[in-house]
Design a protein around this motif. Structure first.
Motif, PDB file in Angstrom:
ATOM      1  N   VAL A 290       9.796   6.970   9.234  1.00 48.83           N
ATOM      2  CA  VAL A 290       8.451   6.385   9.209  1.00 48.83           C
ATOM      3  C   VAL A 290       8.341   5.531   7.957  1.00 48.83           C
ATOM      4  O   VAL A 290       8.613   6.012   6.843  1.00 48.83           O
ATOM      5  CB  VAL A 290       7.359   7.477   9.209  1.00 48.83           C
ATOM      6  N   ALA A 291       7.964   4.268   8.125  1.00 45.21           N
ATOM      7  CA  ALA A 291       7.785   3.349   6.998  1.00 45.21           C
ATOM      8  C   ALA A 291       6.312   2.984   6.885  1.00 45.21           C
ATOM      9  O   ALA A 291       5.707   2.492   7.853  1.00 45.21           O
ATOM     10  CB  ALA A 291       8.634   2.096   7.192  1.00 45.21           C
ATOM     11  N   LEU A 292       5.723   3.240   5.727  1.00 47.45           N
ATOM     12  CA  LEU A 292       4.307   2.927   5.478  1.00 47.45           C
ATOM     13  C   LEU A 292       4.244   1.708   4.576  1.00 47.45           C
ATOM     14  O   LEU A 292       4.862   1.688   3.506  1.00 47.45           O
ATOM     15  CB  LEU A 292       3.615   4.120   4.826  1.00 47.45           C
ATOM     16  N   ILE A 293       3.515   0.672   5.002  1.00 50.96           N
ATOM     17  CA  ILE A 293       3.439  -0.606   4.272  1.00 50.96           C
ATOM     18  C   ILE A 293       2.009  -0.824   3.819  1.00 50.96           C
ATOM     19  O   ILE A 293       1.074  -0.751   4.629  1.00 50.96           O
ATOM     20  CB  ILE A 293       3.905  -1.790   5.146  1.00 50.96           C
ATOM     21  N   ASP A 294       1.830  -1.117   2.531  1.00 48.37           N
ATOM     22  CA  ASP A 294       0.509  -1.400   1.977  1.00 48.37           C
ATOM     23  C   ASP A 294       0.552  -2.737   1.248  1.00 48.37           C
ATOM     24  O   ASP A 294       1.454  -2.980   0.436  1.00 48.37           O
ATOM     25  CB  ASP A 294       0.085  -0.288   1.006  1.00 48.37           C
ATOM     26  N   LEU A 295      -0.417  -3.613   1.553  1.00 48.24           N
ATOM     27  CA  LEU A 295      -0.498  -4.922   0.886  1.00 48.24           C
ATOM     28  C   LEU A 295      -1.230  -4.741  -0.437  1.00 48.24           C
ATOM     29  O   LEU A 295      -2.390  -4.323  -0.472  1.00 48.24           O
ATOM     30  CB  LEU A 295      -1.228  -5.928   1.778  1.00 48.24           C
ATOM     31  N   ASP A 296      -0.568  -5.075  -1.527  1.00 49.41           N
ATOM     32  CA  ASP A 296      -1.096  -4.729  -2.850  1.00 49.41           C
ATOM     33  C   ASP A 296      -2.252  -5.619  -3.291  1.00 49.41           C
ATOM     34  O   ASP A 296      -3.124  -5.184  -4.032  1.00 49.41           O
ATOM     35  CB  ASP A 296       0.033  -4.797  -3.892  1.00 49.41           C
ATOM     36  N   ASP A 297      -2.271  -6.873  -2.894  1.00 52.55           N
ATOM     37  CA  ASP A 297      -3.282  -7.800  -3.408  1.00 52.55           C
ATOM     38  C   ASP A 297      -4.261  -8.253  -2.317  1.00 52.55           C
ATOM     39  O   ASP A 297      -4.902  -9.300  -2.452  1.00 52.55           O
ATOM     40  CB  ASP A 297      -2.608  -9.037  -4.018  1.00 52.55           C
TER      41      ASP A 297
ATOM     42  N   ALA B 188      -2.901 -19.825   5.444  1.00 52.04           N
ATOM     43  CA  ALA B 188      -4.110 -19.505   6.193  1.00 52.04           C
ATOM     44  C   ALA B 188      -5.252 -20.384   5.700  1.00 52.04           C
ATOM     45  O   ALA B 188      -5.578 -20.371   4.505  1.00 52.04           O
ATOM     46  CB  ALA B 188      -4.489 -18.025   6.026  1.00 52.04           C
ATOM     47  N   ASP B 189      -5.820 -21.162   6.605  1.00 53.41           N
ATOM     48  CA  ASP B 189      -6.989 -21.984   6.305  1.00 53.41           C
ATOM     49  C   ASP B 189      -6.734 -22.902   5.101  1.00 53.41           C
ATOM     50  O   ASP B 189      -7.603 -23.070   4.245  1.00 53.41           O
ATOM     51  CB  ASP B 189      -8.204 -21.087   6.063  1.00 53.41           C
ATOM     52  N   GLY B 190      -5.533 -23.457   5.036  1.00 58.55           N
ATOM     53  CA  GLY B 190      -5.201 -24.378   3.953  1.00 58.55           C
ATOM     54  C   GLY B 190      -4.775 -23.705   2.661  1.00 58.55           C
ATOM     55  O   GLY B 190      -4.545 -24.393   1.661  1.00 58.55           O
ATOM     56  N   HIS B 191      -4.677 -22.395   2.646  1.00 62.61           N
ATOM     57  CA  HIS B 191      -4.299 -21.666   1.435  1.00 62.61           C
ATOM     58  C   HIS B 191      -2.886 -21.098   1.593  1.00 62.61           C
ATOM     59  O   HIS B 191      -2.517 -20.600   2.657  1.00 62.61           O
ATOM     60  CB  HIS B 191      -5.276 -20.515   1.157  1.00 62.61           C
ATOM     61  N   GLU B 192      -2.128 -21.163   0.514  1.00 60.29           N
ATOM     62  CA  GLU B 192      -0.805 -20.538   0.489  1.00 60.29           C
ATOM     63  C   GLU B 192      -0.954 -19.159  -0.131  1.00 60.29           C
ATOM     64  O   GLU B 192      -1.313 -19.023  -1.308  1.00 60.29           O
ATOM     65  CB  GLU B 192       0.170 -21.400  -0.323  1.00 60.29           C
ATOM     66  N   LEU B 193      -0.698 -18.128   0.661  1.00 64.49           N
ATOM     67  CA  LEU B 193      -0.968 -16.766   0.241  1.00 64.49           C
ATOM     68  C   LEU B 193       0.342 -16.020   0.032  1.00 64.49           C
ATOM     69  O   LEU B 193       1.016 -15.634   0.991  1.00 64.49           O
ATOM     70  CB  LEU B 193      -1.809 -16.036   1.291  1.00 64.49           C
ATOM     71  N   PRO B 194       0.741 -15.794  -1.224  1.00 62.70           N
ATOM     72  CA  PRO B 194       1.924 -14.953  -1.469  1.00 62.70           C
ATOM     73  C   PRO B 194       1.609 -13.500  -1.124  1.00 62.70           C
ATOM     74  O   PRO B 194       0.472 -13.044  -1.243  1.00 62.70           O
ATOM     75  CB  PRO B 194       2.183 -15.131  -2.966  1.00 62.70           C
ATOM     76  N   ILE B 195       2.617 -12.786  -0.676  1.00 60.63           N
ATOM     77  CA  ILE B 195       2.418 -11.407  -0.236  1.00 60.63           C
ATOM     78  C   ILE B 195       3.210 -10.483  -1.149  1.00 60.63           C
ATOM     79  O   ILE B 195       4.395 -10.721  -1.425  1.00 60.63           O
ATOM     80  CB  ILE B 195       2.894 -11.208   1.220  1.00 60.63           C
ATOM     81  N   ARG B 196       2.552  -9.446  -1.602  1.00 57.35           N
ATOM     82  CA  ARG B 196       3.244  -8.372  -2.328  1.00 57.35           C
ATOM     83  C   ARG B 196       2.908  -7.070  -1.623  1.00 57.35           C
ATOM     84  O   ARG B 196       1.743  -6.698  -1.493  1.00 57.35           O
ATOM     85  CB  ARG B 196       2.815  -8.316  -3.785  1.00 57.35           C
ATOM     86  N   ALA B 197       3.944  -6.414  -1.140  1.00 61.54           N
ATOM     87  CA  ALA B 197       3.739  -5.187  -0.369  1.00 61.54           C
ATOM     88  C   ALA B 197       4.585  -4.068  -0.946  1.00 61.54           C
ATOM     89  O   ALA B 197       5.643  -4.294  -1.541  1.00 61.54           O
ATOM     90  CB  ALA B 197       4.107  -5.417   1.097  1.00 61.54           C
ATOM     91  N   SER B 198       4.103  -2.854  -0.778  1.00 57.87           N
ATOM     92  CA  SER B 198       4.836  -1.655  -1.176  1.00 57.87           C
ATOM     93  C   SER B 198       5.161  -0.862   0.079  1.00 57.87           C
ATOM     94  O   SER B 198       4.276  -0.618   0.901  1.00 57.87           O
ATOM     95  CB  SER B 198       4.008  -0.805  -2.142  1.00 57.87           C
ATOM     96  N   ILE B 199       6.431  -0.497   0.233  1.00 59.37           N
ATOM     97  CA  ILE B 199       6.901   0.176   1.450  1.00 59.37           C
ATOM     98  C   ILE B 199       7.468   1.537   1.075  1.00 59.37           C
ATOM     99  O   ILE B 199       8.365   1.638   0.224  1.00 59.37           O
ATOM    100  CB  ILE B 199       7.979  -0.660   2.169  1.00 59.37           C
ATOM    101  N   GLY B 200       6.929   2.567   1.689  1.00 56.63           N
ATOM    102  CA  GLY B 200       7.440   3.916   1.494  1.00 56.63           C
ATOM    103  C   GLY B 200       8.054   4.419   2.782  1.00 56.63           C
ATOM    104  O   GLY B 200       7.445   4.297   3.852  1.00 56.63           O
ATOM    105  N   ILE B 201       9.260   5.005   2.689  1.00 56.21           N
ATOM    106  CA  ILE B 201       9.997   5.450   3.880  1.00 56.21           C
ATOM    107  C   ILE B 201      10.201   6.953   3.801  1.00 56.21           C
ATOM    108  O   ILE B 201      10.656   7.472   2.757  1.00 56.21           O
ATOM    109  CB  ILE B 201      11.344   4.735   3.995  1.00 56.21           C
ATOM    110  N   ALA B 202       9.873   7.625   4.878  1.00 58.30           N
ATOM    111  CA  ALA B 202      10.141   9.058   5.001  1.00 58.30           C
ATOM    112  C   ALA B 202      11.175   9.255   6.098  1.00 58.30           C
ATOM    113  O   ALA B 202      11.002   8.751   7.212  1.00 58.30           O
ATOM    114  CB  ALA B 202       8.864   9.820   5.323  1.00 58.30           C
ATOM    115  N   ASP B 203      12.256   9.966   5.773  1.00 58.26           N
ATOM    116  CA  ASP B 203      13.337  10.212   6.729  1.00 58.26           C
ATOM    117  C   ASP B 203      13.198  11.615   7.304  1.00 58.26           C
ATOM    118  O   ASP B 203      13.102  12.601   6.566  1.00 58.26           O
ATOM    119  CB  ASP B 203      14.697  10.060   6.036  1.00 58.26           C
ATOM    120  N   GLY B 204      13.165  11.705   8.626  1.00 56.58           N
ATOM    121  CA  GLY B 204      13.050  12.993   9.278  1.00 56.58           C
ATOM    122  C   GLY B 204      13.950  13.078  10.486  1.00 56.58           C
ATOM    123  O   GLY B 204      14.740  12.175  10.762  1.00 56.58           O
ATOM    124  N   ARG B 205      13.805  14.189  11.206  1.00 56.84           N
ATOM    125  CA  ARG B 205      14.604  14.390  12.403  1.00 56.84           C
ATOM    126  C   ARG B 205      13.710  14.982  13.489  1.00 56.84           C
ATOM    127  O   ARG B 205      12.549  15.338  13.250  1.00 56.84           O
ATOM    128  CB  ARG B 205      15.781  15.329  12.118  1.00 56.84           C
TER     129      ARG B 205
END
Length: 801
Positions: free
Chosen positions: A396-403, A474-491
């Motif tokens: 499971v990978a959880l992604i959060d946009l920081d800004d 988006a709408d004439g704006h250049e939006l840089p993306i910074r994201a944090s991704i957390g991965i949980a490994d299971g079975r």
């Protein structure tokens, strides 16, 4: 706020000018031109009533000269023309609506010429039998009907799906066919038996025009109401249907008295209902029928008209069968055709319902903005992956946009929405067909990587990082993306909640890294993450265990130091960590959902304290008490009711409570703004805290009912060259909008003097008093000591707690 209250006040003023006569469905304006329309309407109603009563009297027993029977038609036509003309000239109506009423005015004028022409023909003819539809009458009345139909068809429809359009046309065709059968039975059939070919052609022409009118009216009654008031359109339908059906009764009436015509009674009624419709439209344009805050009644999702038409034809079939009439075959064929139309209509409706159910199912399991699976479908997919047969890996990978919040505050929610859609599209392109990308809410996304070991999960995370490395436009704006991704490994067999919590911990650990980064969960991360978890558990106990307390910071008058109010500030007496400020536990409360019970505790405690001060100190008690509320509170539908309950419980005047929202709270349209309006409706005041620190200030002032703004301490304490322009601009804005302004963070006498010279009347800060317990502030109130700078600095000037 004035800009928000003005439309409501206008509607209320309009209501105050209303008269008792109920032409609008509620009341009719009686001043100015509206009074003229009211008098004309009374004259039209009286004319129609006289016409009906006089006609019925002559039908029973002839009385009076015959021209009196025709006189109401001429008078009612003139009255209707004047009423419709006034409605067509209302400047506030949309152009399409004014054009529609102009067409009706022209049509009424044409009919008002045609009907008297028929009257002259009847009164001057030696033969009183027959329809007496001379060329003048046919020309003007036929032209009038055509103008009406043209006006109806020119009226723009709202957006309709193909299925809705098909149902409307089928319903209109059903009613028109039923009307055609009645016209055949009562009028056309009789005319066809005669020897006068002209009469036959005239009858067929009138029948055709009437059917077209019926079809047009039914079609528009069943469709758009965007440009014509609903009640007005229904009244017009009654008028046109009455005008179309009225001539059908000529044969039975002619058998009683050949000098009597149905139009003698129906025409004034047609004019009256048309005039009434115009009066309804006028009232709607003045705001008398659609006041702000009043929810219109929901329209039925189906129409009864086609079913009424079928029932009417069934009744006619029974009557024809009992009479053994010669047109039984025609009526039976019509019943079969009507039944077929209704069946087709139902099939169309069933198909539309199936598509609607499919959309509802999709909406229940997918995010409305990004069209990704939502939290519900995500949990279902994850549970399915964890319970599949065999022993296989699941990540499971959880992604959060920081800004993301900064984008929302700076560029607005529309740009933020486009950013979310762009991110969703890129994430979908990074996974396999068997994987699931979902949006949990806000700026959080999650990916279920089925049958993916850590190495496979790394490949997917690397693809996601590379995809998010490129900015989104988006709408004439250049939006840089910074994201944090957390991965949980299971079975297989693992707990879904455990995996999601581990991914969450890993994601917060990834936030400490520069740029877009991803980390796998490691048990060592739990130590740092457990602090938040333990703090949340402890906060739950603190709310119910008497560990929280409130401090109160006075809000004073800048000119003389009088206490105008106070702000309630929550603190936590932690048994191990000592006294914690809100910054230490409010984020945890928001993340765990404890912000709601915490907010309720703060409000109850603060309200009780204000009630105690009022009882003990009377006029010396703080005039208002400011209490901070969270964005989550405003999203609660029952929040306003909870505030109302507390006000009633402690018997507090609503205007002595000020609820503070922060400018960076990013109040969303919908429930939050609705809650603010409900609070204002109670009399509670709304304050915009930390004013000037965010980027959505003017949007909030426009959308939300704000009473007060609080200048942020960063402007109060900035160097004087930077402080004055901003502080002056804020106080000028507040004065222009009629808002109360409070300066926060005042710490020096120079700052206080500067703010007073700019026009600020109230402030709070360490210069006057630090936040203090309720008991100490009570002693200050009792001593009635002004909180000037010297008083705050001199401990002897402020009574000890």
């Amino acid at each position: 706020m004035t800009a928000i209250e003005t439309p409501v006040n206008q509607a209320a003023n309009t209501h105050d000018r209303c008269a008792a006569t109920d032409w609008c469905g509620i009341e009719t304006l009686r001043k100015g031109k509206a009074g003229v329309v009211d008098r004309l309407m009374r004259a039209s109603a009286g004319t129609a009533l006289f016409a009906v009563l006089w006609f019925v009297l002559n039908l029973v027993h002839p009385v009076g000269p015959k021209f009196v029977l025709w006189l109401p038609c001429a008078v009612a036509g003139v009255l209707a023309f004047l009423i419709l003309l006034r409605t067509a000239r209302i400047p506030s109506l949309p152009q399409a609506t004014r054009r529609f009423w102009r067409h009706l005015t022209i049509a009424v004028g044409l009919v008002a010429i045609g009907v008297p022409a028929q009257a002259v023909d009847v009164l001057t003819s030696a033969d009183r039998h027959g329809a007496h539809t001379g060329p003048v009458m046919l020309t003007f009345c036929g032209a009038g009907v055509l103008v009406i139909m043209y006006g109806l068809f020119r009226l723009p429809l709202g957006r309709q799906s193909p299925g809705e359009v098909t149902r409307i046309v089928l319903d209109a065709a059903t009613v028109a066919l039923a009307a055609a059968v009645f016209m055949w039975h009562f009028s056309t059939r009789t005319a066809l038996k005669g020897d006068d070919k002209t009469a036959v052609y005239v009858s067929l022409l009138v029948t055709l025009i009437a059917l077209l009118a019926v079809f047009a009216v039914v079609k528009f009654v069943l469709s758009s109401h965007l440009h014509v008031d609903n009640g007005a359109l229904r009244l017009l339908a009654v008028a046109i249907m009455m005008g179309a059906v009225g001539p059908l009764f000529r044969p039975p009436i002619e058998a009683i008295d050949p000098t009597l015509f149905p139009g003698m009674a129906t025409e004034p009624l047609v004019y009256f209902f048309g005039s009434w419709a115009a009066a309804r439209q006028r009232c709607a344009s003045n705001g008398a029928t659609k006041r702000r805050g009043v929810v219109e009644a929901r329209r039925r999702p189906f129409s009864m008209l086609p079913y009424v038409a079928v029932a009417a034809i069934d009744g006619l079939l029974i009557a024809v069968s009992l009479q053994k009439s010669d047109d039984l075959t025609v009526v039976v064929a019509a019943v079969v055709l009507l039944t077929a139309l209704v069946v087709v209509r139902q099939v169309v409706a069933f198909r539309e319902n199936s598509r609607l159910l499919a959309r509802l199912d999709h909406g229940a399991t997918h995010d409305a903005l990004t069209q990704l699976p939502n939290r519900v479908l995500f949990h279902s997919r994850l549970q399915k992956a964890l319970t599949s047969p065999g022993d296989r890996p699941v990540a499971v990978a959880l992604i959060d946009l920081d800004d993301f919040k900064e984008v929302n505050d700076t560029l607005g929610h529309e740009v933020g929405d486009q950013l979310l859609i762009g991110v969703a599209t890129r994430l979908e392109g990074c996974v396999r067909a068997e994987d699931t990308v979902a949006r949990l809410g806000g700026d959080e996304f999650v990916v279920v990587l089925d049958d993916a070991d850590p190495a496979t999960a790394d490949l997917a995370a690397e693809r996601m990082r590379n995809a998010l490395h490129q900015p989104i436009y988006a709408d004439g704006h250049e939006l840089p993306i910074r994201a944090s991704i957390g991965i949980a490994d299971g079975r297989s067999g693992a707990e879904a909640s455990v995996l999601l919590r581990q991914a969450d911990i890993a994601m917060y650990a990834a936030k400490k890294l520069a740029g877009t980064a991803y980390l796998h969960y490691d048990p060592s991360m739990a130590t740092a993450g457990s602090d938040h978890t333990h703090l949340g558990a402890e906060l739950r106990e603190a709310i119910s265990g008497d560990q929280l307390f409130l401090l109160y910071q006075p809000i004073v008058a800048l000119d003389d130091g009088r206490i105008l109010g106070a702000e309630a500030l929550v603190r936590w007496a932690h048994p191990v960590r000592g006294v914690l400020a809100p910054d230490a536990f409010i984020p945890v409360a928001e993340r765990t959902g404890l912000i709601v019970p915490l907010g309720r505790w703060v409000m109850r405690t603060a309200f009780a304290q204000l009630a105690s001060w009022i009882a003990e100190h009377g006029d010396a008690a703080p005039g208002v008490l400011n209490v901070n509320v969270s964005a989550r509170d405003l999203r609660e539908p029952a929040f306003a009711d909870a505030v109302a309950t507390l006000l009633a419980e402690f018997r507090l005047p609503a205007d002595r409570i000020v609820l503070e929202i922060t400018e960076t709270m990013a109040v969303e349209q919908g429930q939050s703004v609705l809650t603010l309006h409900r609070l204002r409706g109670l009399g509670v005041r709304i304050s915009l805290d930390d004013f000037g620190t965010g980027h959505s200030t003017l949007t909030l002032l426009h959308d939300c009912p704000i009473d007060e703004i609080k200048l942020d301490r960063s402007f109060t304490q900035s160097p004087i060259d930077d402080r004055v322009p901003v502080s002056a601009a804020v106080i000028h804005l507040a004065q222009a909008l009629g808002l109360h302004a409070v300066a926060e963070g005042v710490e020096t006498a120079e700052q206080a003097e500067q703010l007073l010279s700019l026009g600020y009347l109230a402030a709070q800060g360490y210069l006057f008093a630090r936040p203090m317990p309720a008991g100490r502030l009570g002693k200050v109130l009792e001593a009635r000591v002004p909180l000037l700078g010297s008083a705050a600095e001199d401990p002897a000037a402020v009574p000890a707690a």
